[in-house]
Design a protein around this motif. Structure first.
Motif, PDB file in Angstrom:
ATOM      1  N   LEU A 149       0.529  -1.390  -0.215  1.00  0.00           N
ATOM      2  CA  LEU A 149       0.054  -0.122   0.126  1.00  0.00           C
ATOM      3  C   LEU A 149       0.756   1.331   0.045  1.00  0.00           C
ATOM      4  O   LEU A 149       2.252   1.399   0.411  1.00  0.00           O
ATOM      5  CB  LEU A 149      -0.668   0.000   1.133  1.00  0.00           C
ATOM      6  N   GLU A 150       0.077   2.304  -0.841  1.00  0.00           N
ATOM      7  CA  GLU A 150       0.872   3.717  -0.620  1.00  0.00           C
ATOM      8  C   GLU A 150      -0.085   4.767  -0.832  1.00  0.00           C
ATOM      9  O   GLU A 150      -0.760   4.543  -2.367  1.00  0.00           O
ATOM     10  CB  GLU A 150       2.457   3.514  -1.933  1.00  0.00           C
ATOM     11  N   THR A 151      -0.140   5.377  -0.221  1.00  0.00           N
ATOM     12  CA  THR A 151      -1.063   6.455  -0.747  1.00  0.00           C
ATOM     13  C   THR A 151      -0.061   7.495  -1.173  1.00  0.00           C
ATOM     14  O   THR A 151       0.634   7.785  -2.047  1.00  0.00           O
ATOM     15  CB  THR A 151      -1.253   7.986   1.622  1.00  0.00           C
ATOM     16  N   ARG A 152      -1.275   8.927  -1.533  1.00  0.00           N
ATOM     17  CA  ARG A 152      -0.902   9.896  -1.986  1.00  0.00           C
ATOM     18  C   ARG A 152      -0.301  10.513  -2.753  1.00  0.00           C
ATOM     19  O   ARG A 152      -1.000  11.104  -1.125  1.00  0.00           O
ATOM     20  CB  ARG A 152      -3.009   9.683  -3.724  1.00  0.00           C
ATOM     21  N   LYS A 153       0.660  11.153  -2.580  1.00  0.00           N
ATOM     22  CA  LYS A 153       1.286  12.205  -2.529  1.00  0.00           C
ATOM     23  C   LYS A 153       0.949  13.309  -3.486  1.00  0.00           C
ATOM     24  O   LYS A 153       0.526  13.485  -4.397  1.00  0.00           O
ATOM     25  CB  LYS A 153       3.105  12.236  -1.863  1.00  0.00           C
ATOM     26  N   ASN A 154       1.211  14.720  -2.958  1.00  0.00           N
ATOM     27  CA  ASN A 154       1.288  15.945  -3.634  1.00  0.00           C
ATOM     28  C   ASN A 154       0.685  16.276  -4.806  1.00  0.00           C
ATOM     29  O   ASN A 154       0.307  16.321  -5.590  1.00  0.00           O
ATOM     30  CB  ASN A 154       3.042  15.095  -4.705  1.00  0.00           C
ATOM     31  N   ILE A 155      -0.846  16.105  -3.453  1.00  0.00           N
ATOM     32  CA  ILE A 155      -2.213  16.221  -4.452  1.00  0.00           C
ATOM     33  C   ILE A 155      -2.837  18.055  -3.903  1.00  0.00           C
ATOM     34  O   ILE A 155      -2.126  18.195  -2.625  1.00  0.00           O
ATOM     35  CB  ILE A 155      -3.000  15.097  -3.892  1.00  0.00           C
ATOM     36  N   ALA A 156      -3.618  18.578  -4.639  1.00  0.00           N
ATOM     37  CA  ALA A 156      -3.146  20.192  -4.794  1.00  0.00           C
ATOM     38  C   ALA A 156      -4.676  19.639  -3.611  1.00  0.00           C
ATOM     39  O   ALA A 156      -5.513  18.616  -4.030  1.00  0.00           O
ATOM     40  CB  ALA A 156      -3.327  20.194  -5.453  1.00  0.00           C
ATOM     41  N   LEU A 157      -5.142  21.209  -2.645  1.00  0.00           N
ATOM     42  CA  LEU A 157      -6.219  20.720  -2.118  1.00  0.00           C
ATOM     43  C   LEU A 157      -7.170  20.686  -2.681  1.00  0.00           C
ATOM     44  O   LEU A 157      -8.260  19.503  -3.203  1.00  0.00           O
ATOM     45  CB  LEU A 157      -5.928  21.877  -0.674  1.00  0.00           C
ATOM     46  N   ASN A 158      -7.385  21.192  -3.821  1.00  0.00           N
ATOM     47  CA  ASN A 158      -8.803  21.662  -4.180  1.00  0.00           C
ATOM     48  C   ASN A 158      -8.758  19.861  -5.783  1.00  0.00           C
ATOM     49  O   ASN A 158      -9.943  20.460  -6.534  1.00  0.00           O
ATOM     50  CB  ASN A 158      -8.297  22.682  -5.808  1.00  0.00           C
ATOM     51  N   GLN A 159      -8.375  19.377  -5.422  1.00  0.00           N
ATOM     52  CA  GLN A 159      -7.807  18.043  -6.204  1.00  0.00           C
ATOM     53  C   GLN A 159      -8.453  16.802  -5.303  1.00  0.00           C
ATOM     54  O   GLN A 159      -8.726  15.869  -5.994  1.00  0.00           O
ATOM     55  CB  GLN A 159      -6.976  17.884  -7.458  1.00  0.00           C
ATOM     56  N   ALA A 160      -8.299  17.453  -4.165  1.00  0.00           N
ATOM     57  CA  ALA A 160      -8.622  16.072  -2.855  1.00  0.00           C
ATOM     58  C   ALA A 160      -9.747  15.229  -2.710  1.00  0.00           C
ATOM     59  O   ALA A 160     -10.619  16.342  -2.878  1.00  0.00           O
ATOM     60  CB  ALA A 160      -7.770  17.058  -1.603  1.00  0.00           C
ATOM     61  N   PHE A 178     -15.312  21.879   9.154  1.00  0.00           N
ATOM     62  CA  PHE A 178     -15.978  20.826   8.091  1.00  0.00           C
ATOM     63  C   PHE A 178     -16.263  21.554   6.672  1.00  0.00           C
ATOM     64  O   PHE A 178     -15.673  21.020   5.619  1.00  0.00           O
ATOM     65  CB  PHE A 178     -16.592  19.517   8.808  1.00  0.00           C
ATOM     66  N   GLY A 179     -17.663  22.618   7.230  1.00  0.00           N
ATOM     67  CA  GLY A 179     -18.062  22.764   6.297  1.00  0.00           C
ATOM     68  C   GLY A 179     -17.054  23.601   5.113  1.00  0.00           C
ATOM     69  O   GLY A 179     -17.209  23.622   3.599  1.00  0.00           O
ATOM     70  N   SER A 180     -16.358  24.242   5.957  1.00  0.00           N
ATOM     71  CA  SER A 180     -15.316  25.197   4.838  1.00  0.00           C
ATOM     72  C   SER A 180     -14.128  24.149   4.132  1.00  0.00           C
ATOM     73  O   SER A 180     -14.379  24.766   2.397  1.00  0.00           O
ATOM     74  CB  SER A 180     -14.641  26.245   5.537  1.00  0.00           C
ATOM     75  N   LEU A 181     -14.107  23.044   4.490  1.00  0.00           N
ATOM     76  CA  LEU A 181     -13.358  22.179   4.316  1.00  0.00           C
ATOM     77  C   LEU A 181     -13.559  22.036   2.838  1.00  0.00           C
ATOM     78  O   LEU A 181     -13.302  21.404   1.729  1.00  0.00           O
ATOM     79  CB  LEU A 181     -12.832  20.921   4.903  1.00  0.00           C
ATOM     80  N   THR A 182     -15.220  21.330   2.465  1.00  0.00           N
ATOM     81  CA  THR A 182     -15.459  20.634   1.662  1.00  0.00           C
ATOM     82  C   THR A 182     -16.160  22.096   0.404  1.00  0.00           C
ATOM     83  O   THR A 182     -16.005  20.754  -0.276  1.00  0.00           O
ATOM     84  CB  THR A 182     -17.233  20.406   2.274  1.00  0.00           C
ATOM     85  N   GLU A 183     -15.828  22.765   0.826  1.00  0.00           N
ATOM     86  CA  GLU A 183     -16.081  23.669  -0.358  1.00  0.00           C
ATOM     87  C   GLU A 183     -14.855  24.163  -1.114  1.00  0.00           C
ATOM     88  O   GLU A 183     -14.801  24.935  -2.406  1.00  0.00           O
ATOM     89  CB  GLU A 183     -16.638  25.206   0.431  1.00  0.00           C
ATOM     90  N   GLN A 184     -13.383  23.514  -0.202  1.00  0.00           N
ATOM     91  CA  GLN A 184     -12.142  23.541  -1.381  1.00  0.00           C
ATOM     92  C   GLN A 184     -12.096  22.319  -1.855  1.00  0.00           C
ATOM     93  O   GLN A 184     -10.765  22.004  -2.028  1.00  0.00           O
ATOM     94  CB  GLN A 184     -11.118  23.877   0.183  1.00  0.00           C
ATOM     95  N   VAL A 185     -12.240  20.702  -1.213  1.00  0.00           N
ATOM     96  CA  VAL A 185     -11.886  19.936  -2.027  1.00  0.00           C
ATOM     97  C   VAL A 185     -12.462  19.144  -3.203  1.00  0.00           C
ATOM     98  O   VAL A 185     -13.569  20.680  -3.435  1.00  0.00           O
ATOM     99  CB  VAL A 185     -12.244  19.007  -1.046  1.00  0.00           C
ATOM    100  N   LEU A 186     -12.292  18.765  -3.837  1.00  0.00           N
ATOM    101  CA  LEU A 186     -12.584  18.554  -5.599  1.00  0.00           C
ATOM    102  C   LEU A 186     -13.957  17.696  -4.695  1.00  0.00           C
ATOM    103  O   LEU A 186     -15.176  17.924  -5.539  1.00  0.00           O
ATOM    104  CB  LEU A 186     -12.001  16.835  -5.809  1.00  0.00           C
ATOM    105  N   MET A 187     -14.200  17.290  -4.026  1.00  0.00           N
ATOM    106  CA  MET A 187     -15.388  16.110  -3.474  1.00  0.00           C
ATOM    107  C   MET A 187     -15.425  15.399  -2.028  1.00  0.00           C
ATOM    108  O   MET A 187     -14.597  14.936  -1.640  1.00  0.00           O
ATOM    109  CB  MET A 187     -16.213  14.842  -4.747  1.00  0.00           C
ATOM    110  N   ILE A 205      -8.540   7.636  -1.420  1.00  0.00           N
ATOM    111  CA  ILE A 205      -8.839   8.770  -0.578  1.00  0.00           C
ATOM    112  C   ILE A 205      -8.189   9.433  -0.268  1.00  0.00           C
ATOM    113  O   ILE A 205      -6.757   9.192   0.327  1.00  0.00           O
ATOM    114  CB  ILE A 205      -9.938   8.121   0.180  1.00  0.00           C
ATOM    115  N   ASP A 206      -7.656  11.551  -0.205  1.00  0.00           N
ATOM    116  CA  ASP A 206      -6.987  11.517   0.353  1.00  0.00           C
ATOM    117  C   ASP A 206      -6.566  12.357   1.072  1.00  0.00           C
ATOM    118  O   ASP A 206      -5.653  12.487   2.775  1.00  0.00           O
ATOM    119  CB  ASP A 206      -6.423  13.204  -0.601  1.00  0.00           C
TER     120      ASP A 206
END
Length: 265
Positions: A149-160, A178-187, A205-206
């Motif tokens: 297993l290996e996590t995903r690295k170097n992902i921008a917040l707006n693509q997470a 949490f609401g502020s966070l959901t507005e800034q991630v991909l989904m 998942i990031d």
């Protein structure tokens, strides 16, 4: 066996076999299997089933026979023993999907040494998929193969990709942004239970955030995520073995970004 002897991965798999067999005896049957409801913060319904009780009982017996000096803490039977090594058991993590027949539950098995999570197992016996970690790494196996297993690295917040298990606690914790966070991630996705944490370790998942975890909810998953390259902390950035509000991410940089948003909005 001595109190300072850690188990090997083979022993983790043996425990998973035992818990899996006991769990499947009650899975997708027509019998009434809910023994009680244990309401907790933010959740009206948190069931206990025959399978929870049986799986933990059998795991405890197997551990005690092999490691009589080890301590054990489990969701159903509390704490027994003392010492530097402690087993942390959640016989069925995701009892609600278990009741619904959805294979998003798992048998969770963790080991701490002097309070730090050092080994973990997440086993889903119905589909035959396992995720585990020891000092040598983090792994998964299923009918599709055996992989590191290996996590995903170097992902921008707006693509997470963000996950939390349920939207129920969000409204009751306005201090956690949490609401502020959901507005800034991909989904944002909901309802994955412990599988979301496993998918974080697998790089799918990031970030996973949970409002109120118990030690047995998170200890088995910490080594799986950390050995895959991820980070698991509480909201204040501390170790997460005691549970509480917990953030897990695949990347240290992303972790710091998300902690800042959750704490400050």
């Amino acid at each position: 066996m001595t109190n300072n002897l850690l188990p090997d991965s083979f022993f983790l798999h043996e425990l998973a076999n035992i818990a899996g067999k006991a769990s499947l005896e009650h899975y997708r049957t027509n019998e009434l299997i809910v023994l009680q409801n244990k309401p907790k913060a933010d959740y009206r319904f948190d069931p206990v089933t025959q399978a929870d009780k049986l799986a933990e009982k059998l795991m405890r017996e197997y551990i005690t026979a092999a490691y009589p000096d080890h301590a054990i803490i489990g969701e159903e039977y509390g704490i027994s023993g003392s010492g530097s090594i402690q087993w942390v058991l959640d016989p069925i993590d995701g009892t609600r999907p278990f009741l619904c027949g959805l294979p998003l539950w798992a048998n969770l098995i963790g080991v701490t040494h002097h309070g730090k999570a050092v080994m973990g197992m997440m086993s889903q016996p119905y589909i035959g998929e396992r995720f585990w970690a020891d000092a040598n790494g983090s792994w998964t196996s299923s009918a599709h193969g055996h992989f590191r297993l290996e996590t995903r690295k170097n992902i921008a917040l707006n693509q997470a990709i963000l996950h939390t298990n349920s939207p129920e606690p969000i409204a009751t914790h306005p201090d956690i942004h949490f609401g502020s966070l959901t507005e800034q991630v991909l989904m944002t996705r909901y309802g994955g239970e412990c599988y979301a944490m496993a998918m974080l370790a697998a790089g799918r998942i990031d970030a996973c955030f949970e409002y109120a975890l118990e030690p047995y909810d998170i200890v088995p998953l910490i080594p799986i995520i950390e050995q895959a390259g991820g980070v698991v902390t509480t909201l204040d950035g501390g170790r997460a073995e005691a549970g509480g509000a917990v953030l897990a991410t695949g990347c240290p940089i992303l972790h710091e970004q998300i902690l800042t948003i959750l704490n400050q909005g």
